[in-house]
Design an enzyme around this catalytic site. Structure first.
Site, mmCIF file in Angstrom:
data_model
loop_
_atom_site.group_PDB
_atom_site.id
_atom_site.type_symbol
_atom_site.label_atom_id
_atom_site.label_comp_id
_atom_site.label_asym_id
_atom_site.label_seq_id
_atom_site.Cartn_x
_atom_site.Cartn_y
_atom_site.Cartn_z
ATOM 1 N N SER A 47 -4.459 -24.147 31.105
ATOM 2 C CA SER A 47 -3.197 -24.322 30.407
ATOM 3 C C SER A 47 -3.493 -24.453 28.921
ATOM 4 O O SER A 47 -4.412 -25.186 28.528
ATOM 5 C CB SER A 47 -2.468 -25.571 30.921
ATOM 6 O OG SER A 47 -1.180 -25.637 30.340
ATOM 7 N N GLU A 48 -2.714 -23.746 28.096
ATOM 8 C CA GLU A 48 -3.035 -23.622 26.663
ATOM 9 C C GLU A 48 -3.129 -24.972 25.947
ATOM 10 O O GLU A 48 -3.812 -25.096 24.936
ATOM 11 C CB GLU A 48 -2.000 -22.736 25.958
ATOM 12 C CG GLU A 48 -0.603 -23.361 25.915
ATOM 13 C CD GLU A 48 0.458 -22.418 25.364
ATOM 14 O OE1 GLU A 48 0.209 -21.218 25.255
ATOM 15 O OE2 GLU A 48 1.561 -22.915 25.047
ATOM 16 N N ASN A 49 -2.415 -25.993 26.475
ATOM 17 C CA ASN A 49 -2.432 -27.299 25.813
ATOM 18 C C ASN A 49 -3.660 -28.131 26.175
ATOM 19 O O ASN A 49 -3.671 -29.334 25.933
ATOM 20 C CB ASN A 49 -1.138 -28.054 26.113
ATOM 21 C CG ASN A 49 -0.818 -28.139 27.586
ATOM 22 O OD1 ASN A 49 -0.977 -27.164 28.324
ATOM 23 N ND2 ASN A 49 -0.369 -29.279 28.038
ATOM 24 N N SER A 89 -9.160 -24.795 23.368
ATOM 25 C CA SER A 89 -8.353 -24.105 24.362
ATOM 26 C C SER A 89 -8.069 -22.661 23.934
ATOM 27 O O SER A 89 -8.169 -21.730 24.734
ATOM 28 C CB SER A 89 -7.034 -24.865 24.563
ATOM 29 O OG SER A 89 -6.310 -24.286 25.618
#
Lengths: 223, 221
Positions: A47-49, A89
């Protein structure tokens, strides 16, 4: 006319995700893919976060309110998962470390250009998020979208008319009517929903299609 | 003795000037330094440039700064989200400038600032409207757009624990922009749930070393 339901479309994408892959699923329709992947496959969701090893939503009332996915929904972490900061990320995303991303699309061109962040609706303030980084960086970019707009206009076009997310990045398109590869020289249809003729598919597509020698039927309810 | 701990939120944000560029951590509702942003609201600085992933939702934190007309410009990757009513109101009225930046570029521009670099070339957005007016160069056969470093006068971030040297550990996905923003601002202010004694944080697990931190304030959960 027969077409695939959303779950069938997600199942079809899920079949193409190999065990062991690091995968980022875009917001919206692509999120469904994670729910239908075979449990026998070991897949690490990014997940990008700042999450690797993202798990499903927690039980109601449980979980950490700050442990959310890119769509801001609560999620969990699987054993072996890790947290890291945003710059790392996006290094994973842009740097070619993510094996597969599944993204939604407004339009895809015959060269694999992707438009999925802005339309020509000027009434809305623009927003881009992580779409551009993922589109240029993932090793395989799969697009999951309906074949046409709600009012029947084609979304697969010679050239995108909406602002581009990235040029020449899409590897494969999954719609409710077909599975189409972006290959040198254009679009190659691999699979078509059962009962839909080649001419009928072409009529619903803005770009020129070619067809594989062994086009496979997609059977609604049995994908 | 080095002691970066301050006793109140008011002290934590003291001296933030009109016109400052303020980096605000958080992604969605995860990791937002809500109490520090409210302290900034009370402190009164105006004409701010905010650098933040989202443009606030509802009535709190970033949305409150927008509502109270403290923000001149927002540098952001995803300003439009459910509940971003104050951003949309100010944007539609032409009262706020928006610089839209792809999320990875937003983070990397701050990393470049913190790392003392003059910028970088990225393929993200190179074929998009967001590259307009910027230098584009073909590197290894691929188009890349030049992006400049993004410095803050102040960073407001949230972490889980700090010691008096300002060493930080974070909490799950609330880490997000914090470690990068801490490096990119002249004044880095952190709210933490808990102070711990020097030596209590496992040095193998410190995420942000105290060199990047100027003030820490305790805000229990």
């Amino acid at each position: 006319m027969s077409r695939l339901a959303l779950t069938d479309m997600a199942r079809r994408v899920a079949r193409d995700i190999p065990s062991g892959a690091y995968v980022n699923l875009g917001i919206g329709m692509p999120t469904l893919v994670g729910q239908v992947v075979s449990p026998e496959k070991e897949i690490v969701y990014h997940s990008e976060n700042g999450i690797l090893g993202m798990g499903p939503a927690p039980a109601p009332g449980e979980g950490d309110p700050e442990l959310i996915n890119a769509g801001k929904q609560p999620v969990t972490l699987v054993p072996g998962g890790s947290f890291f900061h945003h710059t790392d990320s996006f290094m994973m995303m842009r740097g070619g470390h993510i094996d597969v991303t599944v993204l939604g699309g407004f339009q895809v061109s015959e060269k694999g250009d992707l438009a999925n962040w802005a339309t020509d609706d000027v009434g809305h303030p623009p927003a881009v998020g992580g779409a551009m980084d993922l589109a240029v960086g993932a090793k395989r970019v799969l697009v999951l979208m309906t074949h046409t707009t709600k009012d029947g206009r084609p979304k697969i076009l010679p050239l995108c008319t909406y602002p581009l997310t990235a040029a020449a990045v899409v590897d494969r398109i999954y719609t409710d009517l077909a599975v189409i590869d972006v290959v040198p020289g254009g679009l190659l249809v691999r699979e078509v929903v059962e009962g839909l003729g080649r001419d009928e598919l072409q009529e619903r597509t803005g770009a020129r299609l070619s067809f594989a020698d062994d086009v496979v039927p997609l059977v609604p309810g049995a994908v | 003795m080095i002691d970066k701990r301050v006793g109140s939120l008011t002290e934590a944000v003291a001296g933030i000037a009109d016109g400052a560029t303020v980096l605000v951590g958080g992604f969605g509702n995860s990791g937002i330094p809500v109490e520090l942003v409210h302290a900034l609201l009370n402190e009164g600085a105006r004409d701010l440039t905010l650098v933040t992933n989202n443009a606030g939702s509802g009535e709190t934190d970033v949305a409150a700064l927008l509502r109270e007309r403290r923000v001149r410009k927002i540098i952001c990757s995803y300003p439009r989200s459910s509940g971003s009513v104050w951003f949309e109101e100010r944007y539609r009225a032409g009262e706020i400038e928006l610089e839209l930046v792809p999320q990875g570029t937003l983070s990397e521009r701050m990393r470049a600032a913190g790392a003392g670099l003059g910028g970088f070339f990225t393929p993200a957005g190179a074929d998009s409207l967001l590259a307009e007016g910027k230098e584009v160069r073909v590197i290894n056969g691929r188009r890349h757009v030049f992006e400049e470093p993004l410095h803050g006068d102040v960073a407001l971030i949230k972490a889980r624990k700090a010691d008096r040297w300002g060493n930080l550990v974070y909490s799950t996905a609330a880490r997000n922009f914090g470690p990068t923003m801490a490096t990119a601002a002249a004044l880095t202010v952190v709210q933490v749930r808990e102070f711990v004694e020097l030596g209590d944080l496992d040095p193998e697990c410190v995420v942000t070393p105290g060199i990047f931190v100027d003030r820490v304030v305790e805000v229990p959960a």
